[in-house]
Design an enzyme around this catalytic site. Sequence first.
Site, PDB file in Angstrom:
ATOM      1  CE1 TYR A 143      47.552  93.267  62.312  1.00 28.93           C
ATOM      2  CE2 TYR A 143      46.434  95.223  61.473  1.00 28.93           C
ATOM      3  CZ  TYR A 143      47.309  94.167  61.284  1.00 28.93           C
ATOM      4  OH  TYR A 143      47.929  94.012  60.067  1.00 28.93           O
ATOM      5  CG  ASP A 238      47.392 101.977  66.289  1.00 30.28           C
ATOM      6  OD1 ASP A 238      47.019 102.816  65.422  1.00 30.28           O
ATOM      7  OD2 ASP A 238      47.702 100.810  66.014  1.00 30.28           O
ATOM      8  CE  LYS A 266      42.612 100.502  58.918  1.00 27.03           C
ATOM      9  NZ  LYS A 266      43.010  99.800  60.107  1.00 27.03           N
TER      10      LYS A 266
HETATM   11  C1  PLP Z   1      44.457  99.084  60.218  1.00 27.71           C
HETATM   12  C2  PLP Z   1      45.257  99.282  61.443  1.00 27.71           C
HETATM   13  C3  PLP Z   1      46.662  99.350  61.430  1.00 27.71           C
HETATM   14  C4  PLP Z   1      47.459  99.029  60.197  1.00 27.71           C
HETATM   15  O1  PLP Z   1      47.232  99.919  59.151  1.00 27.71           O
HETATM   16  P1  PLP Z   1      47.559  99.425  57.646  1.00 27.71           P
HETATM   17  O2  PLP Z   1      47.343 100.652  56.833  1.00 27.71           O
HETATM   18  O3  PLP Z   1      46.612  98.322  57.365  1.00 27.71           O
HETATM   19  O4  PLP Z   1      48.971  98.977  57.639  1.00 27.71           O
HETATM   20  C5  PLP Z   1      47.314  99.684  62.585  1.00 27.71           C
HETATM   21  N1  PLP Z   1      46.651  99.927  63.727  1.00 27.71           N
HETATM   22  C6  PLP Z   1      45.306  99.863  63.786  1.00 27.71           C
HETATM   23  C7  PLP Z   1      44.621 100.180  65.073  1.00 27.71           C
HETATM   24  C8  PLP Z   1      44.570  99.523  62.657  1.00 27.71           C
HETATM   25  O5  PLP Z   1      43.247  99.388  62.742  1.00 27.71           O
END
Ligand code: PLP
Length: 423
Positions: A143, A238, A266
């Site tokens: 994701y 990511d 985050k």
């Molecule tokens: C949470 C997450 C996102 C998206 O971040 P948001 O602040 O929810 O838009 C992207 N990549 C990873 C790996 C994530 O866990």
Amino acid sequence: MEKKSAALFAEALQYIPGGVNSPVRSCASVDSVPLFIASARGSKITSVDGVEYIDFVESWGPLLLGHAHPEVTRAVLEAVERGTSYGAPCENEVILAKEIHAALPSVEMARMVSSGTEATMSALRLARGFTGRKKLLKFDGAYHGHGDAFLASAGSGVATLSIPGTPGVPEAVIMDTLIAPYNDLAAVENLCRQYPEDIAAVFVEPCAGNMGLVLPEPEFLPGLRSLCDRYGALLVFDEVITGFRVAYNGAQGYFGVKPDLTTLGKIIGGGMPVGAFGGKREIMEYLAPSGPVYQAGTLSGNPVAMAAGIAALKVLKTSDYPALEQKVEIFCRNMEEIFARKNIPVCINRIASMFTIFFTPVKVRDFAGAKTADTKLMTKLYKGLRQRGINFAPSAFETAMVSFAHSEENFSKTLAALEEIRF
Ligand SMILES: *Cc1c(COP(=O)(O)O)cnc(C)c1O
């Protein structure tokens, strides 16, 4: 003990689609209604019904220091008094970018945004603009936020709620997204051979956290690095979850592999809405206003959010990550013993302060393995824990988050609850 939550949820359903502002908060897949939270502190959240829960969700990752950490709270309050947004640069943006660079040397320059989704969308555009190529390679069950190009074979809420296609995403966009199974270098190499001059970027969660937790096998990340070098694609880590969580210097520090670009979110916002992407200077300078790739944001580098992020990183910098990892290791081993005594096959994947309980005899190394997990047992686990004052993610495909605020008592209470639950 959940009356007010249930009433609020019924009302929310009238005004908010599905009653929630992000699908992962829906408890539909575990046959429950969401808890509405009134307050949170340390390792605990308190519902509107006044019930306290030990929290293993931590707002899905940002709160490695626990809820309402006093130093982060103080930084936010002080910043708010100086104004909530300027639409002009402020010193805190420079401080946070410098601190990110100090922790992650591969991030020579960074651009702040307001969410992880914005970070990955912008990094993809930059990778495409910089390389002059169109295709994106991502992994099955990974994701990367809800940007169009990433919503093929996506994890997190898409996996939990079994959302099949991606209505609203034009086929033309998805056509440029290539998918390989996680940990499958041969599949990546085949795609590289098939499209030797078309792949702009390989996006990877260096520890996959959105199909449940799946760890990279030793050769996987170095192998991606060398394939990207050979075929001229950018390697994008990511690290929205793993950055400052797996280690202060991220998964790239933990595994010793250097990406071209990194996306963050985050933790770097200390619980405020923040994301960032960054990397090599020559790539980042391709971004407007120094370069031609456009990206912008009214609230980007927001002074309050920057203050929260700086305060969080300052505390984390001197926090004992190995000690926390050891606590989680012992906790996971104890859970494994309990499930073994109950004759329930589990695969518990863990690293640093993250773990996932997969109810499967399979050693989970990719999304196909994750999908062998018994979701009915997960529902029993979720409900059983919640009844006993413990909050887990309402899904078989998410990662449990432990914080520096979790105590031995929190762990032992959770283990006692697991003993009690009848699966
Ligand atoms: C949470 C997450 C996102 C998206 O971040 P948001 O602040 O929810 O838009 C992207 N990549 C990873 C790996 C994530 O866990």
